[in-house]
Scaffold this motif. Structure first.
Motif, PDB file in Angstrom:
ATOM      1  N   ILE A  42       0.841  -1.194   0.000  1.00  0.00           N
ATOM      2  CA  ILE A  42       0.000   0.000   0.000  1.00  0.00           C
ATOM      3  C   ILE A  42       0.874   1.241   0.000  1.00  0.00           C
ATOM      4  O   ILE A  42       2.069   1.186   0.292  1.00  0.00           O
ATOM      5  CB  ILE A  42      -0.935   0.048   1.227  1.00  0.00           C
ATOM      6  N   THR A  43       0.260   2.369  -0.334  1.00  0.00           N
ATOM      7  CA  THR A  43       0.965   3.641  -0.232  1.00  0.00           C
ATOM      8  C   THR A  43       0.881   4.119   1.213  1.00  0.00           C
ATOM      9  O   THR A  43      -0.188   4.068   1.832  1.00  0.00           O
ATOM     10  CB  THR A  43       0.341   4.709  -1.143  1.00  0.00           C
ATOM     11  N   SER A  73      -0.206   9.918   0.813  1.00  0.00           N
ATOM     12  CA  SER A  73      -0.989  10.292  -0.360  1.00  0.00           C
ATOM     13  C   SER A  73      -0.063  10.888  -1.410  1.00  0.00           C
ATOM     14  O   SER A  73       0.939  11.523  -1.081  1.00  0.00           O
ATOM     15  CB  SER A  73      -2.063  11.316   0.015  1.00  0.00           C
ATOM     16  N   VAL A  75      -3.703   9.743  -5.514  1.00  0.00           N
ATOM     17  CA  VAL A  75      -3.723   8.403  -4.906  1.00  0.00           C
ATOM     18  C   VAL A  75      -3.739   8.583  -3.391  1.00  0.00           C
ATOM     19  O   VAL A  75      -2.735   8.987  -2.799  1.00  0.00           O
ATOM     20  CB  VAL A  75      -2.496   7.571  -5.334  1.00  0.00           C
ATOM     21  N   PRO A  76      -4.869   8.304  -2.747  1.00  0.00           N
ATOM     22  CA  PRO A  76      -4.950   8.475  -1.292  1.00  0.00           C
ATOM     23  C   PRO A  76      -4.038   7.487  -0.564  1.00  0.00           C
ATOM     24  O   PRO A  76      -3.743   6.406  -1.073  1.00  0.00           O
ATOM     25  CB  PRO A  76      -6.429   8.186  -0.971  1.00  0.00           C
ATOM     26  N   ARG A  77      -3.591   7.865   0.628  1.00  0.00           N
ATOM     27  CA  ARG A  77      -2.774   6.958   1.433  1.00  0.00           C
ATOM     28  C   ARG A  77      -3.557   5.689   1.739  1.00  0.00           C
ATOM     29  O   ARG A  77      -4.789   5.693   1.790  1.00  0.00           O
ATOM     30  CB  ARG A  77      -2.320   7.628   2.727  1.00  0.00           C
ATOM     31  N   SER A 123      -3.792   3.254  -0.261  1.00  0.00           N
ATOM     32  CA  SER A 123      -4.311   2.643  -1.493  1.00  0.00           C
ATOM     33  C   SER A 123      -3.475   1.417  -1.835  1.00  0.00           C
ATOM     34  O   SER A 123      -2.250   1.436  -1.733  1.00  0.00           O
ATOM     35  CB  SER A 123      -4.238   3.629  -2.663  1.00  0.00           C
ATOM     36  N   PRO A 124      -4.134   0.316  -2.258  1.00  0.00           N
ATOM     37  CA  PRO A 124      -3.376  -0.867  -2.669  1.00  0.00           C
ATOM     38  C   PRO A 124      -2.531  -0.553  -3.899  1.00  0.00           C
ATOM     39  O   PRO A 124      -2.912   0.246  -4.749  1.00  0.00           O
ATOM     40  CB  PRO A 124      -4.466  -1.897  -3.003  1.00  0.00           C
ATOM     41  N   ALA A 139      -1.459   1.193  -8.199  1.00  0.00           N
ATOM     42  CA  ALA A 139      -2.634   2.065  -8.170  1.00  0.00           C
ATOM     43  C   ALA A 139      -2.688   2.914  -9.433  1.00  0.00           C
ATOM     44  O   ALA A 139      -1.664   3.252 -10.010  1.00  0.00           O
ATOM     45  CB  ALA A 139      -2.592   2.961  -6.933  1.00  0.00           C
ATOM     46  N   SER A 180      -4.804   6.393 -11.247  1.00  0.00           N
ATOM     47  CA  SER A 180      -5.655   7.542 -10.982  1.00  0.00           C
ATOM     48  C   SER A 180      -5.736   8.384 -12.247  1.00  0.00           C
ATOM     49  O   SER A 180      -4.739   8.555 -12.953  1.00  0.00           O
ATOM     50  CB  SER A 180      -5.079   8.382  -9.836  1.00  0.00           C
TER      51      SER A 180
END
Length: 199
Positions: free
Chosen positions: A162-163, A166, A180-182, A184-185, A188, A190
């Motif tokens: 994950i991240t 963000s 890309v929100p924190r 996120s798998p 990713a 966007s």
């Protein structure tokens, strides 16, 4: 944890203390030159390593000796250590876990040898803390196990990359448009459309 906090931050606290102590003892200030700063950084890093196992250490420079006890060092870095409490709490919240869900905590990295950090982690997570003799082997074993679970060779929970932060772009007005929100798998994707800002 805090990815921006590490051994260099703790060394900076020691460097400031040693430089001030040398000034008080010998009446001369260390020159703000690369060679002198490199010596100071190296000496303080070595002192920090010694204080992980010994109760006291000495730093000597041109006949002046600065004694540093583990207690003094821990007082110098106390606020840095306690600044980890919020990231640890957020980590458990993000994982939707509580301290009762943990069987133990493995600490990997040179700074984790520092006794006050180990004590702080034990208090926060309310569980035993283990520092493996060979951290590289433990990391490799964990990676191999995660790969085997993902491949289906063995059972167990699958780990997902994950991240941790963000990712986004700065837009007019000083704001950040998050792409890309924190958490996120990964990988990713966007898609966002931006128009040029008008003067």
């Amino acid at each position: 944890g805090d990815s921006l906090l590490g051994g260099d931050d703790l060394d900076q606290r020691l460097m400031a203390h040693v430089a001030q102590s040398l000034l008080e003892l010998g009446g001369h200030e260390l020159p703000n030159e690369p060679e002198a700063m490199a010596w100071l950084r190296s000496a303080c890093r070595e002192a920090r390593h010694f204080l992980s196992y010994d109760d006291a250490v000495e730093v000597e420079h041109e006949g002046s000796v600065v004694g540093i006890t583990r207690q003094m060092f821990e007082e110098l870095i106390d606020d840095e250590v306690h600044s980890l409490e919020n990231p640890f709490a957020c980590m458990l919240e993000d994982a939707v876990m509580g301290t009762d869900d943990l069987d133990g905590v493995y600490l990997i990295g040179g700074t984790t040898q520092t006794p006050i950090i180990r004590r702080n982690v034990e208090e926060l997570f309310r569980t035993d803390v283990t520092t493996p003799a060979d951290a590289d082997d433990l990391v490799a074993l964990g990676a191999a196990r995660a790969a085997a679970v993902r491949h289906g060779s063995i059972g167990g929970p699958a780990l997902q990359d994950i991240t941790t932060l963000s990712a986004g772009l700065k837009v007019p007005g000083g704001r950040v448009s998050v792409a890309v929100p924190r958490l996120s798998p990964l990988p990713a994707k966007s898609h966002t459309t931006f128009s040029p800002a008008r003067p």
